[in-house]
Structures are given as C-alpha cells and as structure tokens.
Design a protein around this motif. Structure first.
Motif, PDB file in Angstrom:
ATOM      1  N   THR A   6      30.354 -76.948 -41.880  1.00 27.28           N
ATOM      2  CA  THR A   6      30.836 -75.954 -42.836  1.00 27.28           C
ATOM      3  C   THR A   6      30.792 -74.584 -42.173  1.00 27.28           C
ATOM      4  OG1 THR A   6      28.656 -75.433 -43.777  1.00 27.28           O
ATOM      5  CG2 THR A   6      29.849 -77.293 -44.747  1.00 27.28           C
ATOM      6  N   GLU A   7      31.375 -73.615 -42.835  1.00 30.21           N
ATOM      7  CA  GLU A   7      31.377 -72.257 -42.291  1.00 30.21           C
ATOM      8  C   GLU A   7      29.978 -71.666 -42.209  1.00 30.21           C
ATOM      9  OE1 GLU A   7      34.017 -69.827 -44.521  1.00 30.21           O
ATOM     10  OE2 GLU A   7      35.842 -70.846 -43.831  1.00 30.21           O
ATOM     11  N   SER A   8      29.093 -72.134 -43.064  1.00 34.34           N
ATOM     12  CA  SER A   8      27.748 -71.555 -43.113  1.00 34.34           C
ATOM     13  C   SER A   8      26.689 -72.424 -42.421  1.00 34.34           C
ATOM     14  CB  SER A   8      27.333 -71.309 -44.569  1.00 34.34           C
ATOM     15  OG  SER A   8      27.348 -72.523 -45.300  1.00 34.34           O
ATOM     16  N   TYR A   9      27.119 -73.504 -41.751  1.00 30.50           N
ATOM     17  CA  TYR A   9      26.160 -74.402 -41.096  1.00 30.50           C
ATOM     18  C   TYR A   9      26.744 -74.842 -39.762  1.00 30.50           C
ATOM     19  CZ  TYR A   9      22.656 -78.138 -40.613  1.00 30.50           C
ATOM     20  OH  TYR A   9      21.631 -78.949 -40.176  1.00 30.50           O
ATOM     21  N   VAL A  10      26.081 -74.458 -38.676  1.00 29.60           N
ATOM     22  CA  VAL A  10      26.540 -74.816 -37.336  1.00 29.60           C
ATOM     23  C   VAL A  10      26.011 -76.211 -37.008  1.00 29.60           C
ATOM     24  CG1 VAL A  10      26.491 -74.229 -34.890  1.00 29.60           C
ATOM     25  CG2 VAL A  10      26.590 -72.405 -36.611  1.00 29.60           C
ATOM     26  N   ALA A  11      26.902 -77.189 -37.023  1.00 33.53           N
ATOM     27  CA  ALA A  11      26.523 -78.573 -36.744  1.00 33.53           C
ATOM     28  C   ALA A  11      27.078 -78.984 -35.393  1.00 33.53           C
ATOM     29  CB  ALA A  11      27.052 -79.504 -37.832  1.00 33.53           C
ATOM     30  N   GLU A  34      11.930 -80.541 -35.518  1.00 39.20           N
ATOM     31  CA  GLU A  34      10.898 -79.540 -35.801  1.00 39.20           C
ATOM     32  C   GLU A  34      11.129 -78.944 -37.188  1.00 39.20           C
ATOM     33  OE1 GLU A  34      10.210 -76.408 -32.995  1.00 39.20           O
ATOM     34  OE2 GLU A  34      10.679 -77.689 -31.283  1.00 39.20           O
ATOM     35  N   PRO A  35      10.052 -78.537 -37.872  1.00 42.18           N
ATOM     36  CA  PRO A  35      10.237 -77.811 -39.127  1.00 42.18           C
ATOM     37  C   PRO A  35      11.106 -76.576 -38.895  1.00 42.18           C
ATOM     38  CG  PRO A  35       7.937 -78.444 -38.860  1.00 42.18           C
ATOM     39  CD  PRO A  35       8.616 -78.766 -37.562  1.00 42.18           C
ATOM     40  N   GLY A  36      12.003 -76.310 -39.829  1.00 47.99           N
ATOM     41  CA  GLY A  36      12.838 -75.121 -39.726  1.00 47.99           C
ATOM     42  C   GLY A  36      14.103 -75.294 -38.924  1.00 47.99           C
ATOM     43  N   THR A  37      14.470 -76.546 -38.580  1.00 52.01           N
ATOM     44  CA  THR A  37      15.693 -76.763 -37.800  1.00 52.01           C
ATOM     45  C   THR A  37      16.879 -77.163 -38.676  1.00 52.01           C
ATOM     46  OG1 THR A  37      14.861 -79.000 -37.306  1.00 52.01           O
ATOM     47  CG2 THR A  37      14.580 -77.322 -35.603  1.00 52.01           C
ATOM     48  N   GLY A  38      16.730 -77.093 -39.989  1.00 52.92           N
ATOM     49  CA  GLY A  38      17.880 -77.292 -40.868  1.00 52.92           C
ATOM     50  C   GLY A  38      18.064 -78.708 -41.364  1.00 52.92           C
ATOM     51  N   LYS A  39      16.996 -79.511 -41.400  1.00 51.41           N
ATOM     52  CA  LYS A  39      17.129 -80.907 -41.851  1.00 51.41           C
ATOM     53  C   LYS A  39      17.470 -80.969 -43.332  1.00 51.41           C
ATOM     54  CE  LYS A  39      12.948 -82.013 -40.544  1.00 51.41           C
ATOM     55  NZ  LYS A  39      12.558 -80.679 -40.041  1.00 51.41           N
ATOM     56  N   THR A  40      16.722 -80.243 -44.145  1.00 53.26           N
ATOM     57  CA  THR A  40      16.980 -80.242 -45.590  1.00 53.26           C
ATOM     58  C   THR A  40      18.324 -79.600 -45.894  1.00 53.26           C
ATOM     59  OG1 THR A  40      14.606 -80.164 -46.074  1.00 53.26           O
ATOM     60  CG2 THR A  40      16.114 -79.462 -47.824  1.00 53.26           C
TER      61      THR A  40
END
Length: 279
Positions: A6-11, A34-40
């Motif tokens: 998406t425009e707001s998520y660099v995958a 790692e915690p904070g890497t965007g899993k959720t």
C-alpha cells in the motif's frame, strides 16, 4: 486477490510473495521478526489493500484457545435462574462468540489477525490446529457446528518469545521480516514524513544504525522507534549538522526515543567519557 503493498506500507518483494502464497494455499501466514518491524501493521495493510474487514485477536499470557471460539457464561445463567429470568430457558443467551466465531460467521471474507501468539501457553497453538484446518468447530452446549462461510485470510504474528510446536508450524506458511536496510528504512521514513529534508534523514539513519550496531547494546532500537525519533527531530527543528557527532561520543539527541533501559544509557555515557578522555 493479490497483495501488492500500500502507499503507507513499504513491503518488500519477498514479503508480498509470502502473503500471496499463504492466500493461494489457504494457510495461515506466520510472521516473525524483531518487535517494531511492522508485523501487526501488515495485517491492517492487507485488509486495507484487499478491501476486507479486519478482525483482531490480541493474545495475552492468560488467553486460552477456547476463548477464540466461544465462552459459556454458566455463572450468569445460574444467577438468572435464581432470579427467575426467562432467558435461562435458552442456553444460547449465555454463549459469547469469540474472534474465530466472528470470522467464521462473517457474511464476507475477512482478515483474521492472531497477534503475538507466542505470549500464550505452549498448548495454545496446538489447541487451534483442528479449528484452523477444518475452518469449523463444535459448540457442545448447543450441539451445533460453526463452519466458515468464507475462509478468512489468517495472519499470525510472533515475537519469538517461545518456540511454537512443529505440528502447528507445518500448517503455516512462514515469513521472517528482516530488519530493514538503510535504503529501505529511508523509504519507510519518506512514507511517514513526506517532504522531510534528506540530509536530516541520512544523518539520523547513520546515527541510528551506529546505535544498533554498537557492541553491548541490550535493546536495539526498532523501526517504529526510529520513526518516533525522526518525528521528534522534525518537531524540534533539529538540523542534520547537529546529529553528525557519533553516538559513542555522547548520548544521541532525544535519546529516550531510542534507548529504553538504563544499561544502554550507561553504555553510551561510558563511551562518551572514554572518548573525552582520549581527546
């Protein structure tokens, strides 16, 4: 139905491949990192990209697998029977549907997020095996079976706090989100802070990675903490030249956004003291 970011998520390409493979196989996608890497956040972005509703089940240390199916409130039924409430004649009044029930009963396909599964008891994943395989479960109190009207896209996250059972892993498609390299993190910063000065981004990320790579750091700062820190730098109107000093020669500016325990603060204070001594 394919996920292309998406425009707001660099995958990254490998992450998009993993998401689409799980959708094709109709298997849960187990995401570690790692915690904070965007899993959720990944689950939210998949739902947004595909135009689907998100159902989130956040797992805690006290969470039981059965709670995701339903809970039978026997205490309320007993109390109502003592009060002569007519509702006691229908046991369904005391069945509380869980998140899996909600996902299975949905009239349209949904994204089901089972967040931080490794926080629960070791038996938690095994207790969900049959339900995730069959996409159905039995409600024994009412002698009925709840089956998924539309197979949900299941995203399961783990911070790797404990090992998950092999039987559970076999039923998942697995992806590990690597910590982003400086180029990727710069793209993430641009998404969250459009128009930011690029010299500030370069200086901030140089210092950020120096902190992460410093030997002895107990809690390495995460992607989300980098974004918070840069947001503060922008808010405080700090210039790139003010960040060019190595963090080993002094605490970084607004260090509380990056260093989250006293051991790491003391580490950089000692490094700064030693640096001044050599100077």
């Amino acid at each position: 139905m394919r996920f292309t970011g998406t425009e707001s998520y660099v995958a990254g390409k490998d992450l998009m491949v993993a998401v689409n493979a799980a959708i094709t196989l109709e298997r849960p996608l187990l995401v570690k990192g790692e915690p904070g890497t965007g899993k959720t956040e990944l689950a939210f972005q998949i739902a947004a990209a595909l135009g689907l509703r998100l159902i989130q089940w956040t797992v805690k240390s006290t969470t039981k697998a059965a709670q995701g199916l339903y809970e039978y409130d026997a205490v309320s039924r007993l109390r109502d029977s003592q009060l002569g409430d007519a509702r006691v004649n229908d046991i369904r009044n005391y069945i509380r549907p869980g998140k899996l029930w909600e996902a299975f009963a949905s009239e349209e396909r949904v994204v089901l997020l089972i967040d931080e599964i490794d926080k629960a008891d070791i038996e938690f994943p095994n207790d969900l095996l049959q339900e995730l395989d069959r996409m159905a479960f039995d409600v024994y109190e009412t002698d009925e079976t709840i089956s998924a009207k539309h197979r949900p896209i299941v995203i399961i996250t783990s911070n790797n706090e404990k090992e998950l059972p092999d039987a559970f892993l076999r039923r998942c498609f697995f992806h590990y989100i690597q910590f982003p390299d400086p180029e990727t993190l710069a793209r993430i910063v641009d998404v969250h802070h459009p128009g930011i000065k690029q010299d500030l981004v370069r200086a901030a990320l140089t210092q950020f990675y120096e902190i992460r790579e410093q030997p002895g750091v107990k809690k390495k700062p995460s992607t989300s903490e980098a974004l918070d820190w840069i947001r503060l730098l922008v808010a405080e109107d700090i210039e790139a030249k003010d960040l060019r000093e190595s963090p080993s020669k002094g605490l970084p500016k607004l260090a509380g956004a990056l260093l989250k325990n006293e051991q790491d603060v003391h580490l950089f204070e000692r490094l700064a003291f030693m640096s001044r001594g050599r100077g």
